[in-house]
Scaffold this motif. Sequence first.
Motif, PDB file in Angstrom:
ATOM      1  N   THR A  80      -8.263  -7.508  -9.548  1.00 59.70           N
ATOM      2  CA  THR A  80      -7.950  -8.091  -8.162  1.00 59.70           C
ATOM      3  C   THR A  80      -7.742  -7.007  -7.332  1.00 59.70           C
ATOM      4  OG1 THR A  80      -7.078 -10.511  -8.407  1.00 59.70           O
ATOM      5  CG2 THR A  80      -6.015  -9.525  -7.311  1.00 59.70           C
ATOM      6  N   ARG A  81      -7.030  -6.207  -8.201  1.00 59.33           N
ATOM      7  CA  ARG A  81      -6.294  -4.179  -7.138  1.00 59.33           C
ATOM      8  C   ARG A  81      -7.334  -3.634  -7.584  1.00 59.33           C
ATOM      9  NH1 ARG A  81      -1.792  -4.789 -11.106  1.00 59.33           N
ATOM     10  NH2 ARG A  81      -2.543  -3.101 -12.607  1.00 59.33           N
ATOM     11  N   MET A  82      -8.094  -3.686  -9.047  1.00 64.69           N
ATOM     12  CA  MET A  82      -9.297  -2.882  -8.757  1.00 64.69           C
ATOM     13  C   MET A  82     -10.242  -2.652  -7.509  1.00 64.69           C
ATOM     14  SD  MET A  82     -10.230  -2.231 -12.416  1.00 64.69           S
ATOM     15  CE  MET A  82     -11.549  -1.495 -13.138  1.00 64.69           C
ATOM     16  N   ARG A  83     -10.494  -4.227  -7.384  1.00 63.64           N
ATOM     17  CA  ARG A  83     -11.190  -4.983  -5.644  1.00 63.64           C
ATOM     18  C   ARG A  83     -11.504  -4.519  -4.533  1.00 63.64           C
ATOM     19  NH1 ARG A  83     -15.625  -8.572  -6.215  1.00 63.64           N
ATOM     20  NH2 ARG A  83     -14.505  -9.664  -8.009  1.00 63.64           N
ATOM     21  N   ALA A  86     -11.492  -0.926  -4.083  1.00 65.49           N
ATOM     22  CA  ALA A  86     -13.155  -0.393  -4.195  1.00 65.49           C
ATOM     23  C   ALA A  86     -13.759  -1.228  -2.213  1.00 65.49           C
ATOM     24  CB  ALA A  86     -14.108  -1.271  -5.158  1.00 65.49           C
ATOM     25  N   GLU A  87     -13.057  -1.496  -1.957  1.00 60.95           N
ATOM     26  CA  GLU A  87     -13.212  -1.373  -0.730  1.00 60.95           C
ATOM     27  C   GLU A  87     -12.988  -0.238   0.451  1.00 60.95           C
ATOM     28  OE1 GLU A  87     -14.653  -4.376   0.833  1.00 60.95           O
ATOM     29  OE2 GLU A  87     -14.033  -5.603  -0.988  1.00 60.95           O
ATOM     30  N   TYR A  88     -12.125   0.386  -0.755  1.00 55.85           N
ATOM     31  CA  TYR A  88     -12.068   2.094   0.326  1.00 55.85           C
ATOM     32  C   TYR A  88     -13.078   2.930   0.382  1.00 55.85           C
ATOM     33  CZ  TYR A  88      -7.386  -0.704   1.860  1.00 55.85           C
ATOM     34  OH  TYR A  88      -6.854  -0.952   2.390  1.00 55.85           O
ATOM     35  N   ILE A  89     -14.053   2.731  -0.687  1.00 57.45           N
ATOM     36  CA  ILE A  89     -14.994   3.370  -1.119  1.00 57.45           C
ATOM     37  C   ILE A  89     -15.628   3.694  -0.275  1.00 57.45           C
ATOM     38  CG2 ILE A  89     -16.669   3.888  -2.571  1.00 57.45           C
ATOM     39  CD1 ILE A  89     -15.019   2.979  -5.162  1.00 57.45           C
ATOM     40  N   SER A  91     -18.281   5.665  -0.113  1.00 55.18           N
ATOM     41  CA  SER A  91     -19.814   5.387  -0.347  1.00 55.18           C
ATOM     42  C   SER A  91     -20.174   4.512  -1.197  1.00 55.18           C
ATOM     43  CB  SER A  91     -19.797   6.005  -1.600  1.00 55.18           C
ATOM     44  OG  SER A  91     -21.676   6.468  -2.308  1.00 55.18           O
ATOM     45  N   SER A  92     -21.255   3.500  -0.202  1.00 56.82           N
ATOM     46  CA  SER A  92     -22.182   2.261  -0.262  1.00 56.82           C
ATOM     47  C   SER A  92     -22.590   1.639  -1.965  1.00 56.82           C
ATOM     48  CB  SER A  92     -23.428   2.102   0.910  1.00 56.82           C
ATOM     49  OG  SER A  92     -23.828   3.046   1.022  1.00 56.82           O
ATOM     50  N   ASP A  93     -22.859   2.825  -2.379  1.00 58.96           N
ATOM     51  CA  ASP A  93     -23.667   2.951  -3.081  1.00 58.96           C
ATOM     52  C   ASP A  93     -23.342   2.293  -4.331  1.00 58.96           C
ATOM     53  OD1 ASP A  93     -26.213   2.342  -4.975  1.00 58.96           O
ATOM     54  OD2 ASP A  93     -25.534   4.352  -5.331  1.00 58.96           O
ATOM     55  N   THR A  94     -21.764   3.812  -4.483  1.00 61.88           N
ATOM     56  CA  THR A  94     -21.047   3.692  -5.394  1.00 61.88           C
ATOM     57  C   THR A  94     -20.104   1.873  -5.281  1.00 61.88           C
ATOM     58  OG1 THR A  94     -20.748   5.710  -5.229  1.00 61.88           O
ATOM     59  CG2 THR A  94     -19.411   4.006  -6.610  1.00 61.88           C
ATOM     60  N   LYS A  95     -19.934   1.905  -4.005  1.00 59.73           N
ATOM     61  CA  LYS A  95     -19.092  -0.056  -4.036  1.00 59.73           C
ATOM     62  C   LYS A  95     -19.922  -0.519  -4.177  1.00 59.73           C
ATOM     63  CE  LYS A  95     -17.062  -1.749  -0.182  1.00 59.73           C
ATOM     64  NZ  LYS A  95     -16.683  -1.952   1.202  1.00 59.73           N
ATOM     65  N   VAL A  96     -20.984  -0.634  -3.999  1.00 61.76           N
ATOM     66  CA  VAL A  96     -22.297  -1.568  -4.015  1.00 61.76           C
ATOM     67  C   VAL A  96     -21.782  -2.027  -6.247  1.00 61.76           C
ATOM     68  CG1 VAL A  96     -24.245  -3.316  -4.315  1.00 61.76           C
ATOM     69  CG2 VAL A  96     -23.570  -1.974  -2.378  1.00 61.76           C
ATOM     70  N   LYS A  97     -22.143  -1.011  -6.827  1.00 62.35           N
ATOM     71  CA  LYS A  97     -22.039  -0.706  -8.092  1.00 62.35           C
ATOM     72  C   LYS A  97     -20.768  -1.099  -8.427  1.00 62.35           C
ATOM     73  CE  LYS A  97     -25.706   2.603  -8.725  1.00 62.35           C
ATOM     74  NZ  LYS A  97     -26.279   3.932  -8.999  1.00 62.35           N
ATOM     75  N   LEU A  99     -18.601  -3.133  -7.175  1.00 62.35           N
ATOM     76  CA  LEU A  99     -18.330  -4.465  -7.018  1.00 62.35           C
ATOM     77  C   LEU A  99     -19.153  -5.919  -7.828  1.00 62.35           C
ATOM     78  CD1 LEU A  99     -17.403  -4.453  -3.081  1.00 62.35           C
ATOM     79  CD2 LEU A  99     -15.952  -4.596  -4.526  1.00 62.35           C
ATOM     80  N   ARG A 100     -20.087  -5.166  -7.796  1.00 64.04           N
ATOM     81  CA  ARG A 100     -21.039  -5.589  -8.957  1.00 64.04           C
ATOM     82  C   ARG A 100     -20.239  -6.161 -10.013  1.00 64.04           C
ATOM     83  NH1 ARG A 100     -26.808  -3.657  -9.330  1.00 64.04           N
ATOM     84  NH2 ARG A 100     -25.989  -2.041 -10.296  1.00 64.04           N
ATOM     85  N   ASP A 101     -19.629  -4.609 -10.557  1.00 66.60           N
ATOM     86  CA  ASP A 101     -19.495  -4.530 -12.332  1.00 66.60           C
ATOM     87  C   ASP A 101     -18.255  -5.091 -11.916  1.00 66.60           C
ATOM     88  OD1 ASP A 101     -21.593  -2.770 -13.245  1.00 66.60           O
ATOM     89  OD2 ASP A 101     -20.471  -1.059 -12.710  1.00 66.60           O
ATOM     90  N   LEU A 102     -17.103  -5.687 -10.874  1.00 65.26           N
ATOM     91  CA  LEU A 102     -16.403  -6.705 -11.439  1.00 65.26           C
ATOM     92  C   LEU A 102     -16.405  -7.786 -11.190  1.00 65.26           C
ATOM     93  CD1 LEU A 102     -14.118  -4.080  -8.405  1.00 65.26           C
ATOM     94  CD2 LEU A 102     -13.413  -4.469 -10.845  1.00 65.26           C
ATOM     95  N   ASP A 103     -17.206  -8.259  -9.952  1.00 63.38           N
ATOM     96  CA  ASP A 103     -18.087  -9.515 -10.514  1.00 63.38           C
ATOM     97  C   ASP A 103     -18.310  -9.485 -11.310  1.00 63.38           C
ATOM     98  OD1 ASP A 103     -17.736 -10.142  -7.783  1.00 63.38           O
ATOM     99  OD2 ASP A 103     -19.963  -9.778  -7.056  1.00 63.38           O
ATOM    100  N   GLN A 104     -19.348  -9.046 -12.762  1.00 59.29           N
ATOM    101  CA  GLN A 104     -19.339  -9.323 -13.480  1.00 59.29           C
ATOM    102  C   GLN A 104     -17.834  -9.804 -14.860  1.00 59.29           C
ATOM    103  OE1 GLN A 104     -22.192  -6.150 -15.238  1.00 59.29           O
ATOM    104  NE2 GLN A 104     -23.866  -8.134 -15.233  1.00 59.29           N
ATOM    105  N   MET A 105     -16.930  -8.201 -14.557  1.00 62.56           N
ATOM    106  CA  MET A 105     -15.930  -8.837 -15.173  1.00 62.56           C
ATOM    107  C   MET A 105     -15.398  -9.771 -14.558  1.00 62.56           C
ATOM    108  SD  MET A 105     -14.444  -5.005 -15.035  1.00 62.56           S
ATOM    109  CE  MET A 105     -13.146  -5.194 -15.677  1.00 62.56           C
ATOM    110  N   GLU A 106     -14.766  -9.938 -13.579  1.00 66.31           N
ATOM    111  CA  GLU A 106     -14.062 -11.286 -13.015  1.00 66.31           C
ATOM    112  C   GLU A 106     -15.236 -12.998 -13.857  1.00 66.31           C
ATOM    113  OE1 GLU A 106     -11.852 -13.351  -9.163  1.00 66.31           O
ATOM    114  OE2 GLU A 106     -13.892 -11.848  -9.308  1.00 66.31           O
ATOM    115  N   ALA A 107     -16.399 -12.910 -14.326  1.00 69.42           N
ATOM    116  CA  ALA A 107     -17.233 -13.707 -14.179  1.00 69.42           C
ATOM    117  C   ALA A 107     -16.772 -14.237 -15.877  1.00 69.42           C
ATOM    118  CB  ALA A 107     -18.103 -14.122 -14.087  1.00 69.42           C
TER     119      ALA A 107
END
Length: 279
Positions: A80-83, A86-89, A91-97, A99-107
């Motif tokens: 949750t802290r990393m998410r 990440a909202e303050y990054i 770079s849109s491309d880095t941010k998307v990647k 957040l996608r990794d965090l989604d996988q970790m949370e899942a």
Amino acid sequence: MFVFSLWAALSLTRPLTNFAKAVESFGLDSIPAQLQETGPEEVRKATRAFNRMQRRIAEMASQRTRMLTSVSHDLRTPITRMRLRAEYIESSDTKVKLLRDLDQMEAMVRGCLDYLRGGFQQEVVTLDLASLLQAVVDQFGDMGADARYDGVDHLSVLGSPDDLERAFSNLIDNAVKYGESPEVRLWESDDAAVVEVVDRGPGIPQEKRESMLEPFERGDVGASSNANAGFGLGLAIARGIVEAHGGRLTLDERTGGGLIARVSLAKAELETKRNKLSK
């Protein structure tokens, strides 16, 4: 002499029979029942050792489950802290990647928690399996999935509604992800309620079907790069719940291509009202 011999034989065989049944039924899904220490001295010693072994194994399994559950739960805080960070990054491309990794970790964490809880039944009641399956299919239909129910009107089983709903939701979700137009069938054999979740996807090779029921096993190619592909826990959770209900989950090939996930559960009553079942 005959009566005495018969009494002696029963005194010896009954404790051995009870001991064999306890060994056969021993599992980690319920609190083990302690055997009565009866019979000859050798049988009493074996029974006493078996009771101690049951208690030690149950305690170790409980400690392991509590530890893994605690670790999985605690991982949600840094995620949750990393998410949030990440909202303050910029770079849109880095941010998307990220957040996608965090989604996988949370899942993954959520899947681990579900798997650890999967083998523990809640309150067991007599329930209408047909109504439960129709409700689950309707939920997937509301989400746009082309799933349908085809089976008997009513069929009662003993079980936990929440756990069985989770198990069949996992099976149908698996069919929706990797197959096409899943069909849920319910019919009865002489002593069991049989549920078949049938899809028209690529199926699973016969040599891999048993391993696919183990946790973290996936048959899809490139699933690690697909955030929606899952982590190989859905079938394992479903099997754990079904086996905790005294049932069995198997995977089979559908004629013409696809997969059949077949669940057998003991019936609570013999007579049911049928619909014509499409094959």
